[in-house]
Design a protein around this motif. Structure first.
Motif, PDB file in Angstrom:
ATOM      1  N   LEU A 337       0.833  -1.207   0.000  1.00  0.00           N
ATOM      2  CA  LEU A 337       0.000   0.000   0.000  1.00  0.00           C
ATOM      3  C   LEU A 337       0.863   1.250   0.000  1.00  0.00           C
ATOM      4  O   LEU A 337       0.559   2.228  -0.705  1.00  0.00           O
ATOM      5  CB  LEU A 337      -0.923  -0.006   1.215  1.00  0.00           C
ATOM      6  CG  LEU A 337      -1.788   1.246   1.407  1.00  0.00           C
ATOM      7  CD1 LEU A 337      -2.714   1.457   0.214  1.00  0.00           C
ATOM      8  CD2 LEU A 337      -2.592   1.155   2.696  1.00  0.00           C
ATOM      9  N   ALA A 338       1.948   1.246   0.773  1.00  0.00           N
ATOM     10  CA  ALA A 338       2.828   2.409   0.826  1.00  0.00           C
ATOM     11  C   ALA A 338       3.402   2.727  -0.549  1.00  0.00           C
ATOM     12  O   ALA A 338       3.411   3.881  -0.991  1.00  0.00           O
ATOM     13  CB  ALA A 338       3.958   2.164   1.834  1.00  0.00           C
ATOM     14  N   GLU A 339       3.867   1.696  -1.250  1.00  0.00           N
ATOM     15  CA  GLU A 339       4.427   1.909  -2.588  1.00  0.00           C
ATOM     16  C   GLU A 339       3.359   2.440  -3.543  1.00  0.00           C
ATOM     17  O   GLU A 339       3.619   3.359  -4.332  1.00  0.00           O
ATOM     18  CB  GLU A 339       5.013   0.610  -3.124  1.00  0.00           C
ATOM     19  CG  GLU A 339       5.589   0.757  -4.530  1.00  0.00           C
ATOM     20  CD  GLU A 339       6.085  -0.554  -5.106  1.00  0.00           C
ATOM     21  OE1 GLU A 339       6.163  -0.649  -6.349  1.00  0.00           O
ATOM     22  OE2 GLU A 339       6.400  -1.481  -4.326  1.00  0.00           O
ATOM     23  N   LEU A 340       2.169   1.879  -3.456  1.00  0.00           N
ATOM     24  CA  LEU A 340       1.087   2.313  -4.341  1.00  0.00           C
ATOM     25  C   LEU A 340       0.724   3.771  -4.075  1.00  0.00           C
ATOM     26  O   LEU A 340       0.557   4.563  -5.019  1.00  0.00           O
ATOM     27  CB  LEU A 340      -0.129   1.412  -4.139  1.00  0.00           C
ATOM     28  CG  LEU A 340      -1.351   1.713  -5.001  1.00  0.00           C
ATOM     29  CD1 LEU A 340      -1.022   1.564  -6.478  1.00  0.00           C
ATOM     30  CD2 LEU A 340      -2.509   0.810  -4.613  1.00  0.00           C
ATOM     31  N   LEU A 358      -5.234   1.945 -10.221  1.00  0.00           N
ATOM     32  CA  LEU A 358      -4.447   2.246  -9.026  1.00  0.00           C
ATOM     33  C   LEU A 358      -5.358   2.673  -7.879  1.00  0.00           C
ATOM     34  O   LEU A 358      -5.155   2.279  -6.726  1.00  0.00           O
ATOM     35  CB  LEU A 358      -3.419   3.335  -9.314  1.00  0.00           C
ATOM     36  CG  LEU A 358      -2.341   3.021 -10.352  1.00  0.00           C
ATOM     37  CD1 LEU A 358      -1.323   4.152 -10.404  1.00  0.00           C
ATOM     38  CD2 LEU A 358      -1.648   1.699 -10.047  1.00  0.00           C
ATOM     39  N   ALA A 359      -6.345   3.482  -8.186  1.00  0.00           N
ATOM     40  CA  ALA A 359      -7.277   3.927  -7.152  1.00  0.00           C
ATOM     41  C   ALA A 359      -8.049   2.752  -6.575  1.00  0.00           C
ATOM     42  O   ALA A 359      -8.281   2.678  -5.360  1.00  0.00           O
ATOM     43  CB  ALA A 359      -8.231   4.967  -7.729  1.00  0.00           C
ATOM     44  N   ARG A 360      -8.453   1.820  -7.432  1.00  0.00           N
ATOM     45  CA  ARG A 360      -9.194   0.654  -6.937  1.00  0.00           C
ATOM     46  C   ARG A 360      -8.313  -0.239  -6.078  1.00  0.00           C
ATOM     47  O   ARG A 360      -8.760  -0.753  -5.032  1.00  0.00           O
ATOM     48  CB  ARG A 360      -9.771  -0.133  -8.125  1.00  0.00           C
ATOM     49  CG  ARG A 360     -10.910   0.598  -8.840  1.00  0.00           C
ATOM     50  CD  ARG A 360     -11.611  -0.316  -9.830  1.00  0.00           C
ATOM     51  NE  ARG A 360     -10.734  -0.732 -10.933  1.00  0.00           N
ATOM     52  CZ  ARG A 360     -10.589  -0.033 -12.058  1.00  0.00           C
ATOM     53  NH1 ARG A 360     -11.227   1.118 -12.218  1.00  0.00           N
ATOM     54  NH2 ARG A 360      -9.800  -0.470 -13.017  1.00  0.00           N
ATOM     55  N   ARG A 361      -7.082  -0.427  -6.501  1.00  0.00           N
ATOM     56  CA  ARG A 361      -6.160  -1.239  -5.694  1.00  0.00           C
ATOM     57  C   ARG A 361      -5.913  -0.586  -4.343  1.00  0.00           C
ATOM     58  O   ARG A 361      -5.826  -1.270  -3.329  1.00  0.00           O
ATOM     59  CB  ARG A 361      -4.835  -1.426  -6.433  1.00  0.00           C
ATOM     60  CG  ARG A 361      -4.901  -2.401  -7.594  1.00  0.00           C
ATOM     61  CD  ARG A 361      -3.576  -2.462  -8.312  1.00  0.00           C
ATOM     62  NE  ARG A 361      -2.492  -2.841  -7.401  1.00  0.00           N
ATOM     63  CZ  ARG A 361      -1.207  -2.601  -7.650  1.00  0.00           C
ATOM     64  NH1 ARG A 361      -0.846  -1.960  -8.755  1.00  0.00           N
ATOM     65  NH2 ARG A 361      -0.293  -2.987  -6.797  1.00  0.00           N
ATOM     66  N   ARG A 362      -5.798   0.729  -4.339  1.00  0.00           N
ATOM     67  CA  ARG A 362      -5.573   1.421  -3.068  1.00  0.00           C
ATOM     68  C   ARG A 362      -6.762   1.235  -2.133  1.00  0.00           C
ATOM     69  O   ARG A 362      -6.580   1.001  -0.934  1.00  0.00           O
ATOM     70  CB  ARG A 362      -5.314   2.909  -3.285  1.00  0.00           C
ATOM     71  CG  ARG A 362      -5.082   3.670  -1.981  1.00  0.00           C
ATOM     72  CD  ARG A 362      -4.882   5.142  -2.227  1.00  0.00           C
ATOM     73  NE  ARG A 362      -5.972   5.679  -3.017  1.00  0.00           N
ATOM     74  CZ  ARG A 362      -5.960   6.877  -3.588  1.00  0.00           C
ATOM     75  NH1 ARG A 362      -4.912   7.655  -3.447  1.00  0.00           N
ATOM     76  NH2 ARG A 362      -6.982   7.311  -4.290  1.00  0.00           N
ATOM     77  N   ARG A 363      -7.969   1.365  -2.641  1.00  0.00           N
ATOM     78  CA  ARG A 363      -9.157   1.174  -1.800  1.00  0.00           C
ATOM     79  C   ARG A 363      -9.177  -0.236  -1.198  1.00  0.00           C
ATOM     80  O   ARG A 363      -9.497  -0.413  -0.018  1.00  0.00           O
ATOM     81  CB  ARG A 363     -10.430   1.413  -2.616  1.00  0.00           C
ATOM     82  CG  ARG A 363     -10.734   2.884  -2.863  1.00  0.00           C
ATOM     83  CD  ARG A 363     -12.163   3.070  -3.332  1.00  0.00           C
ATOM     84  NE  ARG A 363     -12.430   2.409  -4.601  1.00  0.00           N
ATOM     85  CZ  ARG A 363     -12.246   2.972  -5.798  1.00  0.00           C
ATOM     86  NH1 ARG A 363     -11.794   4.216  -5.883  1.00  0.00           N
ATOM     87  NH2 ARG A 363     -12.531   2.304  -6.902  1.00  0.00           N
ATOM     88  N   ARG A 364      -8.830  -1.232  -2.018  1.00  0.00           N
ATOM     89  CA  ARG A 364      -8.820  -2.609  -1.535  1.00  0.00           C
ATOM     90  C   ARG A 364      -7.745  -2.814  -0.464  1.00  0.00           C
ATOM     91  O   ARG A 364      -7.987  -3.427   0.584  1.00  0.00           O
ATOM     92  CB  ARG A 364      -8.599  -3.569  -2.702  1.00  0.00           C
ATOM     93  CG  ARG A 364      -8.713  -5.037  -2.316  1.00  0.00           C
ATOM     94  CD  ARG A 364      -8.704  -5.927  -3.545  1.00  0.00           C
ATOM     95  NE  ARG A 364      -7.444  -5.848  -4.293  1.00  0.00           N
ATOM     96  CZ  ARG A 364      -7.297  -5.255  -5.477  1.00  0.00           C
ATOM     97  NH1 ARG A 364      -8.330  -4.662  -6.053  1.00  0.00           N
ATOM     98  NH2 ARG A 364      -6.123  -5.230  -6.082  1.00  0.00           N
ATOM     99  N   MET A 365      -6.555  -2.280  -0.702  1.00  0.00           N
ATOM    100  CA  MET A 365      -5.474  -2.427   0.263  1.00  0.00           C
ATOM    101  C   MET A 365      -5.749  -1.639   1.541  1.00  0.00           C
ATOM    102  O   MET A 365      -5.437  -2.101   2.647  1.00  0.00           O
ATOM    103  CB  MET A 365      -4.144  -1.963  -0.354  1.00  0.00           C
ATOM    104  CG  MET A 365      -3.621  -2.854  -1.446  1.00  0.00           C
ATOM    105  SD  MET A 365      -2.020  -2.251  -2.069  1.00  0.00           S
ATOM    106  CE  MET A 365      -1.728  -3.428  -3.392  1.00  0.00           C
ATOM    107  N   ARG A 366      -6.334  -0.465   1.403  1.00  0.00           N
ATOM    108  CA  ARG A 366      -6.668   0.324   2.585  1.00  0.00           C
ATOM    109  C   ARG A 366      -7.724  -0.394   3.418  1.00  0.00           C
ATOM    110  O   ARG A 366      -7.659  -0.391   4.659  1.00  0.00           O
ATOM    111  CB  ARG A 366      -7.147   1.708   2.165  1.00  0.00           C
ATOM    112  CG  ARG A 366      -7.535   2.631   3.306  1.00  0.00           C
ATOM    113  CD  ARG A 366      -6.415   2.844   4.283  1.00  0.00           C
ATOM    114  NE  ARG A 366      -5.290   3.579   3.724  1.00  0.00           N
ATOM    115  CZ  ARG A 366      -4.098   3.662   4.307  1.00  0.00           C
ATOM    116  NH1 ARG A 366      -3.894   3.044   5.465  1.00  0.00           N
ATOM    117  NH2 ARG A 366      -3.118   4.335   3.756  1.00  0.00           N
ATOM    118  N   ALA A 367      -8.684  -1.041   2.751  1.00  0.00           N
ATOM    119  CA  ALA A 367      -9.696  -1.802   3.481  1.00  0.00           C
ATOM    120  C   ALA A 367      -9.058  -2.949   4.252  1.00  0.00           C
ATOM    121  O   ALA A 367      -9.453  -3.253   5.388  1.00  0.00           O
ATOM    122  CB  ALA A 367     -10.755  -2.338   2.517  1.00  0.00           C
TER     123      ALA A 367
END
Length: 467
Positions: A337-340, A358-367
């Protein structure tokens, strides 16, 4: 594999030239972006911006890029951290396109109109100032310990400290090691120590072992990683015990044994036993380093674990113009998540569009990061482990009894406890004891109020006033 120092040698020569220029002019030629922090978020952000034509300077206090996760010895061939090869390729690409100032400690940032000035100092105390249009804060996080009787004994250290010794210097913290606390970070610490030759007597997880069972979809993506740690622990015969914690450490001059307790759901003690060991690595999560953002007036929010973090929008912008943040300062969620987030921030600073994927991956990782906070919380029962003579603030040697006396005198929050009993007034300025003092005072941790983010000399402070 060549060593990182060799890979970045050309960049180092350019950095020394930059240092000479700064020494003469006090303030370097203005750049587009300064990135503070050389971990996954900082390097990804700096590289993304540099690839799009921005003049970038990355500043880190370490001797090598990598941050805490990618901490590695000078001989990178001896490092086995997953993803390190990829990170070193990014670091090499960054060194060819941007200025990388290693061994420079940033202690404050000031604003002059639409420009920011990043103030830092070299290891020998020489002040360096870098002017920029935009600032990316990627300063990571540090361990969040809890006090317990004997935690100040030699041989007791944080889980992150044990891992840093092993990753950065190849030093195994001890011979007979106990790992305790809560959260999945205990697993790589234990398996790393065991693989390096330590006898790991057990991993004692204060919460349940199936804490992510309520989030099966989110946990599925990490199943392979968890299975790898499970196999490694089985191979090295490391016991994994849930609903258990180390509640005391014992020894005359150094650690000799620990008390391990079986806990109920709120971490109250049900039964205890003693275990002989010479090293204890303990960790209860992390504290995001947000001092620079708070200094500049950035708004904060409470993360799922109650810790204050910098509030950012979908492009990693903070609430202050020209200030961006990525990685742990916006919420602890792991190196992917940090790298993204760093990459998103770098694109945004450069004015490039952020791909929807990228935004979708971030939402998933943040969740997933938030699910981890909910799955591995710090329960209030830990306060019952304390005795009156247990030190809460090790810098100022403030025991629990003095904190309780301050509360009895009318202290209503951590700040008033600090004024009456002095916890947090020592060398670390509350970085180690701040969370515990806030809990004892019955409040959530507040954003740090430090006008100086890192220790500096009086000469550097006087120089700021002059210039």
């Amino acid at each position: 594999m060549s060593a990182p120092d060799d890979r970045l040698s050309d960049s180092d020569d350019r950095l020394r030239a930059t240092d000479d220029r700064v020494r003469d002019d006090r303030v370097s030629a203005a750049c587009d972006l300064v990135v503070v922090g050389g971990g996954p978020a900082g390097v990804a952000g700096a590289l993304a911006a540099a690839l799009r034509g921005l003049n970038v300077v990355l500043i880190d206090s370490g001797a090598r890029l990598g941050g805490q996760y990618f901490r590695h010895p000078a001989d990178a061939a001896r490092a086995v951290t997953p993803g390190l090869d990829r990170f070193l390729r990014q670091a090499r690409a960054l060194g060819e396109r941007a200025e990388v100032l290693l061994g420079h400690q940033v202690w404050t940032v000031t604003r002059d109109g639409d420009r920011l000035t990043v103030h830092c100092q070299t290891p020998d105390g020489r002040p360096v100032e870098i002017r920029c249009r935009d600032l990316l804060i990627a300063t990571g996080a540090h361990d969040r310990p809890l006090p317990f009787p004997g935690w100040d004994l030699p041989g007791v250290l944080t889980a992150g400290g044990a891992q840093a010794l092993l990753k950065g210097n190849g030093v195994v913290a001890g011979g007979r090691v106990v790992v305790g606390g809560t959260g999945p970070f205990l697993l790589p610490v234990a398996t790393g120590l065991a693989a390096a030759g330590a006898e790991v007597l057990g991993v004692f997880e204060a919460n349940g072992g199936l804490a992510l069972a309520r989030h099966p979809v989110l946990a599925l993506g990490k199943a392979g990683e968890a299975a790898g740690y499970g196999l490694a622990m089985a191979r090295h015969r490391v016991p994994y015990r849930t609903h258990q914690a180390v509640i005391a450490a014992h020894g005359e001059r150094e650690l000799e044994a620990v008390t391990v307790a079986r806990l109920d759901a709120d971490w109250n003690v049900l039964a205890t036993r003693e275990l002989a060991c010479d090293t204890l690595a303990v960790g209860y999560g992390f504290v995001p380093q947000i001092e620079l953002g708070v200094e500049l007036g950035c708004q904060t929010r409470q993360d799922a674990d109650g810790m204050p973090v910098l509030a950012v929008d979908g492009r990693q912008r903070t609430t202050v113009e020209g200030v961006w943040a990525a990685g742990e300062p916006t919420g602890v969620g792991g190196r992917h998540l940090a790298e993204l987030e760093g990459r998103i921030a770098g694109l945004a600073v450069a004015g490039a569009p952020v791909p929807g994927v990228l935004a979708r991956r971030r939402r998933r990782m943040r969740a997933f990061g938030e699910a981890l906070h909910h799955a591995y919380p710090v329960k209030p029962g830990w306060q019952s482990w304390l005795r009156d003579d247990t030190l809460v603030c090790r810098c100022e040697e403030v025991p629990v009894a003095r904190v309780r006396a301050a509360l009895a005198l009318g202290a209503t929050d951590a700040r008033s406890v600090k004024l009456l009993a002095r916890p947090g007034m020592g060398w670390c300025q509350g970085r180690v004891c701040g969370y515990a003092v806030a809990c004892l005072a019955g409040e959530q941790p507040r954003p740090p109020r430090r006008p100086i983010a890192q220790p500096i000399s009086l000469g550097a402070l006087a120089d700021l006033d002059t210039h």
